[in-house]
Design a protein around this motif. Structure first.
Motif, PDB file in Angstrom:
ATOM      1  N   SER A   1       0.819  -1.209   0.000  1.00  0.00           N
ATOM      2  CA  SER A   1       0.000   0.000   0.000  1.00  0.00           C
ATOM      3  C   SER A   1       0.855   1.262   0.000  1.00  0.00           C
ATOM      4  N   GLY A   2       0.502   2.189  -0.907  1.00  0.00           N
ATOM      5  CA  GLY A   2       1.185   3.467  -0.945  1.00  0.00           C
ATOM      6  C   GLY A   2       2.471   3.497  -1.728  1.00  0.00           C
ATOM      7  N   TYR A   3       2.815   2.445  -2.415  1.00  0.00           N
ATOM      8  CA  TYR A   3       4.070   2.359  -3.165  1.00  0.00           C
ATOM      9  C   TYR A   3       3.868   2.793  -4.616  1.00  0.00           C
ATOM     10  N   ALA A   4       4.659   3.749  -5.070  1.00  0.00           N
ATOM     11  CA  ALA A   4       4.757   4.021  -6.492  1.00  0.00           C
ATOM     12  C   ALA A   4       5.703   2.987  -7.103  1.00  0.00           C
ATOM     13  N   MET A   5       5.569   2.751  -8.401  1.00  0.00           N
ATOM     14  CA  MET A   5       6.392   1.743  -9.054  1.00  0.00           C
ATOM     15  C   MET A   5       6.910   2.264 -10.380  1.00  0.00           C
ATOM     16  N   GLY A   6       7.952   1.615 -10.859  1.00  0.00           N
ATOM     17  CA  GLY A   6       8.525   2.055 -12.119  1.00  0.00           C
ATOM     18  C   GLY A   6       9.230   0.935 -12.851  1.00  0.00           C
TER      19      GLY A   6
END
Length: 124
Positions: free
Chosen positions: A30-35
């Motif tokens: 939860s709350g993690y941006a990803m790339g």
């Protein structure tokens, strides 16, 4: 700790498409941006695309903009990179990354967790 596993790489002809997936497991996502980042032989790792936790915000490298779409399904803890009109210069190992902040980022040092990578090879 977050574990990331990429899949979907392979060999494709120029002009073709690939769908890369990143599956996250471990502690809460939860709350993690990803790339997505990539590294071609002899080159440094470079940014490809990123998506915010909510999926509302996305950013792309100029080299893939218009040819790629990043998306995520937080109910399944997965992230997708759809790549179309592939070029030989897209050949690289593609890495999934996650950061414990909701907003997108394009710098490698902004990401705390990394997958092992999946090879993408585009033949001419």
């Amino acid at each position: 700790q977050v574990q990331l596993v990429e899949s979907g790489g392979g060999l494709v002809q120029a002009g073709g498409s690939l769908r890369l997936s990143c599956a996250a497991s471990g502690r809460t996502f939860s709350g993690y941006a990803m790339g997505w980042f990539r590294q071609a032989p002899g080159n440094e790792r470079e940014f490809v695309a990123a998506i915010s936790w909510s999926g509302t915000f996305t950013i792309y490298a100029n080299s893939v903009k218009g040819r790629s779409t990043i998306s995520r399904d937080n109910t399944k803890n997965t992230m997708i990179l759809q790549m179309n009109s592939l070029k030989p210069e897209d050949t690289a190992v593609y890495y999934c990354a996650a950061r414990p902040i909701a907003m997108v980022a394009s710098r490698e040092r902004d990401y705390a967790y990394w997958g092992q990578g999946t090879q993408v090879t585009v033949s001419s």
